[in-house]
Design a protein around this motif. Structure first.
Motif, PDB file in Angstrom:
ATOM      1  N   GLN A  65      29.432  42.178  46.020  1.00 56.75           N
ATOM      2  CA  GLN A  65      28.888  43.525  46.089  1.00 56.75           C
ATOM      3  C   GLN A  65      28.566  44.083  44.710  1.00 56.75           C
ATOM      4  O   GLN A  65      27.461  44.492  44.439  1.00 56.75           O
ATOM      5  CB  GLN A  65      29.893  44.441  46.801  1.00 56.75           C
ATOM      6  CG  GLN A  65      29.571  45.923  46.768  1.00 56.75           C
ATOM      7  CD  GLN A  65      28.500  46.315  47.754  1.00 56.75           C
ATOM      8  OE1 GLN A  65      27.644  45.534  48.113  1.00 56.75           O
ATOM      9  NE2 GLN A  65      28.524  47.548  48.193  1.00 56.75           N
ATOM     10  N   ASN A  66      29.544  44.112  43.816  1.00 54.02           N
ATOM     11  CA  ASN A  66      29.316  44.615  42.469  1.00 54.02           C
ATOM     12  C   ASN A  66      30.510  44.252  41.602  1.00 54.02           C
ATOM     13  O   ASN A  66      31.471  43.637  42.081  1.00 54.02           O
ATOM     14  CB  ASN A  66      29.070  46.127  42.466  1.00 54.02           C
ATOM     15  CG  ASN A  66      28.128  46.558  41.345  1.00 54.02           C
ATOM     16  OD1 ASN A  66      28.205  46.061  40.223  1.00 54.02           O
ATOM     17  ND2 ASN A  66      27.223  47.482  41.641  1.00 54.02           N
ATOM     18  N   VAL A  67      30.470  44.645  40.356  1.00 58.73           N
ATOM     19  CA  VAL A  67      31.546  44.355  39.402  1.00 58.73           C
ATOM     20  C   VAL A  67      31.822  45.598  38.562  1.00 58.73           C
ATOM     21  O   VAL A  67      30.951  46.445  38.390  1.00 58.73           O
ATOM     22  CB  VAL A  67      31.193  43.181  38.466  1.00 58.73           C
ATOM     23  CG1 VAL A  67      31.054  41.889  39.241  1.00 58.73           C
ATOM     24  CG2 VAL A  67      29.910  43.466  37.695  1.00 58.73           C
ATOM     25  N   ALA A  68      33.047  45.681  38.026  1.00 58.09           N
ATOM     26  CA  ALA A  68      33.407  46.752  37.104  1.00 58.09           C
ATOM     27  C   ALA A  68      33.986  46.116  35.849  1.00 58.09           C
ATOM     28  O   ALA A  68      35.038  45.480  35.900  1.00 58.09           O
ATOM     29  CB  ALA A  68      34.435  47.687  37.738  1.00 58.09           C
ATOM     30  N   PRO A  69      33.297  46.234  34.700  1.00 57.37           N
ATOM     31  CA  PRO A  69      33.845  45.684  33.460  1.00 57.37           C
ATOM     32  C   PRO A  69      34.984  46.556  32.941  1.00 57.37           C
ATOM     33  O   PRO A  69      34.891  47.784  32.944  1.00 57.37           O
ATOM     34  CB  PRO A  69      32.643  45.712  32.502  1.00 57.37           C
ATOM     35  CG  PRO A  69      31.717  46.740  33.063  1.00 57.37           C
ATOM     36  CD  PRO A  69      31.955  46.805  34.537  1.00 57.37           C
ATOM     37  N   VAL A  70      36.083  45.919  32.518  1.00 62.83           N
ATOM     38  CA  VAL A  70      37.228  46.639  31.956  1.00 62.83           C
ATOM     39  C   VAL A  70      37.777  45.872  30.762  1.00 62.83           C
ATOM     40  O   VAL A  70      37.588  44.653  30.638  1.00 62.83           O
ATOM     41  CB  VAL A  70      38.367  46.838  32.989  1.00 62.83           C
ATOM     42  CG1 VAL A  70      37.912  47.726  34.136  1.00 62.83           C
ATOM     43  CG2 VAL A  70      38.886  45.506  33.515  1.00 62.83           C
ATOM     44  N   THR A  71      38.433  46.612  29.884  1.00 59.43           N
ATOM     45  CA  THR A  71      39.175  46.006  28.777  1.00 59.43           C
ATOM     46  C   THR A  71      40.627  46.437  28.918  1.00 59.43           C
ATOM     47  O   THR A  71      40.918  47.633  29.011  1.00 59.43           O
ATOM     48  CB  THR A  71      38.624  46.463  27.415  1.00 59.43           C
ATOM     49  OG1 THR A  71      37.258  46.061  27.304  1.00 59.43           O
ATOM     50  CG2 THR A  71      39.415  45.844  26.277  1.00 59.43           C
ATOM     51  N   ILE A  72      41.545  45.460  28.977  1.00 60.54           N
ATOM     52  CA  ILE A  72      42.973  45.741  29.143  1.00 60.54           C
ATOM     53  C   ILE A  72      43.730  45.088  27.998  1.00 60.54           C
ATOM     54  O   ILE A  72      43.656  43.866  27.799  1.00 60.54           O
ATOM     55  CB  ILE A  72      43.489  45.219  30.498  1.00 60.54           C
ATOM     56  CG1 ILE A  72      42.677  45.836  31.644  1.00 60.54           C
ATOM     57  CG2 ILE A  72      44.982  45.519  30.663  1.00 60.54           C
ATOM     58  CD1 ILE A  72      43.028  45.279  33.018  1.00 60.54           C
ATOM     59  N   LYS A  73      44.389  45.917  27.207  1.00 61.01           N
ATOM     60  CA  LYS A  73      45.158  45.442  26.043  1.00 61.01           C
ATOM     61  C   LYS A  73      44.300  44.543  25.157  1.00 61.01           C
ATOM     62  O   LYS A  73      44.759  43.509  24.670  1.00 61.01           O
ATOM     63  CB  LYS A  73      46.426  44.718  26.496  1.00 61.01           C
ATOM     64  CG  LYS A  73      47.387  45.612  27.275  1.00 61.01           C
ATOM     65  CD  LYS A  73      48.607  44.853  27.758  1.00 61.01           C
ATOM     66  CE  LYS A  73      49.527  45.758  28.566  1.00 61.01           C
ATOM     67  NZ  LYS A  73      50.716  45.024  29.080  1.00 61.01           N
ATOM     68  N   GLY A  74      43.052  44.951  24.968  1.00 57.48           N
ATOM     69  CA  GLY A  74      42.151  44.230  24.075  1.00 57.48           C
ATOM     70  C   GLY A  74      41.448  43.050  24.679  1.00 57.48           C
ATOM     71  O   GLY A  74      40.618  42.426  24.006  1.00 57.48           O
ATOM     72  N   HIS A  75      41.718  42.712  25.914  1.00 60.09           N
ATOM     73  CA  HIS A  75      41.081  41.565  26.556  1.00 60.09           C
ATOM     74  C   HIS A  75      40.059  42.050  27.582  1.00 60.09           C
ATOM     75  O   HIS A  75      40.260  43.055  28.258  1.00 60.09           O
ATOM     76  CB  HIS A  75      42.126  40.675  27.232  1.00 60.09           C
ATOM     77  CG  HIS A  75      43.104  40.050  26.273  1.00 60.09           C
ATOM     78  ND1 HIS A  75      42.805  38.936  25.518  1.00 60.09           N
ATOM     79  CD2 HIS A  75      44.362  40.419  25.932  1.00 60.09           C
ATOM     80  CE1 HIS A  75      43.847  38.618  24.754  1.00 60.09           C
ATOM     81  NE2 HIS A  75      44.804  39.510  24.990  1.00 60.09           N
ATOM     82  N   LYS A  76      38.973  41.290  27.724  1.00 58.31           N
ATOM     83  CA  LYS A  76      37.878  41.691  28.590  1.00 58.31           C
ATOM     84  C   LYS A  76      37.972  41.034  29.966  1.00 58.31           C
ATOM     85  O   LYS A  76      38.210  39.826  30.062  1.00 58.31           O
ATOM     86  CB  LYS A  76      36.537  41.350  27.940  1.00 58.31           C
ATOM     87  CG  LYS A  76      36.257  42.144  26.665  1.00 58.31           C
ATOM     88  CD  LYS A  76      34.896  41.794  26.097  1.00 58.31           C
ATOM     89  CE  LYS A  76      34.596  42.635  24.853  1.00 58.31           C
ATOM     90  NZ  LYS A  76      33.260  42.329  24.297  1.00 58.31           N
ATOM     91  N   TYR A  77      37.738  41.853  30.974  1.00 58.72           N
ATOM     92  CA  TYR A  77      37.794  41.376  32.355  1.00 58.72           C
ATOM     93  C   TYR A  77      36.661  42.021  33.171  1.00 58.72           C
ATOM     94  O   TYR A  77      36.073  43.017  32.767  1.00 58.72           O
ATOM     95  CB  TYR A  77      39.129  41.749  33.020  1.00 58.72           C
ATOM     96  CG  TYR A  77      40.350  41.274  32.284  1.00 58.72           C
ATOM     97  CD1 TYR A  77      40.890  40.012  32.525  1.00 58.72           C
ATOM     98  CD2 TYR A  77      40.986  42.096  31.350  1.00 58.72           C
ATOM     99  CE1 TYR A  77      42.026  39.573  31.849  1.00 58.72           C
ATOM    100  CE2 TYR A  77      42.121  41.666  30.670  1.00 58.72           C
ATOM    101  CZ  TYR A  77      42.636  40.412  30.924  1.00 58.72           C
ATOM    102  OH  TYR A  77      43.754  39.980  30.258  1.00 58.72           O
ATOM    103  N   LEU A  78      36.423  41.418  34.314  1.00 60.26           N
ATOM    104  CA  LEU A  78      35.567  42.030  35.326  1.00 60.26           C
ATOM    105  C   LEU A  78      36.373  42.131  36.613  1.00 60.26           C
ATOM    106  O   LEU A  78      37.087  41.187  36.977  1.00 60.26           O
ATOM    107  CB  LEU A  78      34.315  41.184  35.586  1.00 60.26           C
ATOM    108  CG  LEU A  78      33.330  41.008  34.440  1.00 60.26           C
ATOM    109  CD1 LEU A  78      32.242  40.010  34.847  1.00 60.26           C
ATOM    110  CD2 LEU A  78      32.717  42.334  34.034  1.00 60.26           C
TER     111      LEU A  78
END
Length: 510
Positions: free
Chosen positions: A345-358
């Motif tokens: 459906q879609n994605v949400a980019p996030v950064t957690i404790k300096g690391h990048k995720y979707l």
């Protein structure tokens, strides 16, 4: 209340249908075709946990499917927890009247407005300090419009969160039928939508400014420049709106430097994207891509050998406006799929404790045309993209109702459950902020609003839920919005309208 009409849908469709459905259009130089630790009912909870019918977390090695349910929420004081497996609203609860009381876990109602809702909710505080909510009022225009209420996209004055007041109903073409495309860019205060439907639409893109007074959006433009509308994306700087199609592969980048005169600056039919999101710097596009086109994806059939999932594109030349031509190719960085995929459906980019995720979320089941317990419910997952050329799934956001043996049980006879579309499945997720969001909230249709703690992205856990099902079951399908300072989450249900929900018992830790 202001009703912003501008050109009617009928007028604009008549004017633009030939353009978007075969004649082609020329704009900007481009031709484009067309569960509870403090639970009051503790004994029943223990009995439920001892029930051998409970679906244990597991990995289906025979099929390679990751089907573990995320640890269920422990419900504190004031909760009205679910009576069975995680996410379920049993048919017996409708008969007994329990379902009518709703199911809450560490969440309480702040306010409720209206009788219908769609696919996106947005929050905005304008330059004068007015706080507003925006949402599309129907799941499918015009079939679920009515009840004496206006159609279109609603603006709510949320200055008193306990008493929302509708101040505008936007009724220009795309705002009447945005499907999943409604987007708000906070940086520039632009509210944009592309005329959409489950299949295809004429693709008018409507632009409004909400920067000065969000209670009364100002019409900027409406042009047929989003071919075959369905979903969308918005670059964080607010200069580029991305219209995405489903009936065929197609992505269109639209320049909004001057929102009164938007222009197509790039179009591709190389990539299919249900929905998409853009990196904070505007240089990466994250596509939630069905296998080929939406109809092949939802049917679970077709001879197309391509696999759907995540596609990462380098769009830096579109971002800086140095793309060589409106149809030039862009570099592909990576692709990723997963065995339990349904319809990305879609994605949400996030950064957690300096690391990048979707955070990627699938909708429905892998065969949306008919109910099959063995069809995959893709739900949602967290993808590590620190190495963007080699993205990898590191955890899953799932409920017990999503497992095949749950779907094959008496659960399938719950109101609304026996369907490939909707039923017990995910639809949209969103986060309160991109950097260290703390939580993610997902609308999981019959299961209502579900909230997960993702501070440890490898070990997410459910912390809250809120579900107020009408007689035929919930239709919670919207991307939620957030008020972190008040621990509130806003979402809509297709059959019950707009909800402002506050998380309790200190479960939202920021």
């Amino acid at each position: 209340m202001t009703r912003v009409r501008r050109p009617s849908v009928r007028e604009s469709i008549v004017a633009g249908v030939a353009l978007s459905l075969g004649v082609g259009l020329v704009v900007g130089g481009l031709t484009a075709s067309a569960a509870g630790a403090h639970r009051s009912a503790g004994a029943s909870d223990l009995a439920w946990m001892a029930d051998h019918s409970v679906d244990p977390p597991y990995f289906d090695s025979a099929r390679g499917l990751h089907l573990a349910s995320t640890p269920r929420a422990h419900c504190g004081p004031g909760s009205m927890p679910e009576t069975g497996r995680q996410g379920r609203v049993p048919a017996a609860d409708y008969t007994s009247g329990r379902a009518a009381k709703g199911y809450t876990c560490n969440a309480v109602e702040v306010s409720h407005f209206g009788q219908s809702g769609g696919y996106r909710v947005a929050r905005y505080v304008d330059k004068a300090g007015h706080e507003c909510a925006f949402y599309d009022s129907t799941l499918l225009f015009p079939s679920d419009a009515g009840n004496g209420e206006p159609t279109g996209v609603y603006a709510l004055d949320m200055s008193n969160p306990r008493k929302p007041v509708r101040t505008a109903a936007l009724q220009s073409p795309a705002m009447e039928s945005p499907h999943e495309s409604l987007r708000l860019n906070e940086k520039r205060g632009l509210l944009v939508a592309d005329t959409g439907s489950p299949a295809t639409q004429v693709g008018f893109v409507d632009v409004y400014s909400v920067a000065k007074d969000c209670r009364h959006p100002v019409f900027e433009s409406s042009l047929p420049i989003g071919p075959f509308g369905h979903e969308s994306g918005f670059s964080p700087d607010g200069r580029t709106f991305w219209a995405t199609a489903t009936a065929r592969e197609g992505i269109t980048a639209i320049d909004l430097t001057n929102p009164a005169v938007p222009q197509i600056i790039w179009h591709t039919e190389t990539y299919g994207s249900h929905g998409m999101n853009i990196s904070a710097d505007g240089n990466r596009a994250y596509l939630a891509s069905p296998c080929c086109n939406y109809f092949t994806a939802v049917s679970g059939y077709g001879s197309d050998s391509r696999t759907g999932g995540l596609i990462i594109l380098d769009i830096s030349k579109i971002q800086d406006r140095t793309i060589s031509s409106p149809t030039a190719s862009v570099p592909e960085i990576a692709r990723l799929s997963w065995p339990e995929i349904s319809i990305p459906q879609n994605v949400a980019p996030v950064t957690i404790k300096g690391h990048k995720y979707l955070i990627e979320f699938d909708e429905f089941s892998s065969n949306a045309f008919q109910y099959n317990p063995d069809s995959s419910v893709g739900a949602a997952r967290i993808i590590d993209i620190d190495d963007e050329k080699h993205p990898k799934v590191i955890s899953h956001l799932r409920l017990a109702v999503h497992a095949p043996n749950a779907r094959a049980s008496s659960q399938k006879n719950d109101p609304g459950a026996q369907t490939g579309t909707q039923g017990y499945a995910a639809h949209y997720c969103s986060v309160p902020r991109e950097v260290n969001p703390g939580i993610v909230a997902c609308s999981m249709i019959l299961s209502g609003l579900r909230v997960f703690d993702i501070r440890d992205p490898r070990h997410p856990r459910e912390i809250a839920y809120f579900n107020q099902p009408p007689s035929g079951g919930s239709h919670a399908m919207s991307a939620p919005a957030f008020v972190p300072s008040r621990h509130e989450i806003w979402y809509t249900d297709g059959g019950t309208g707009f909800w402002d929900v506050r998380l309790t018992n200190h479960v939202w830790r920021q």
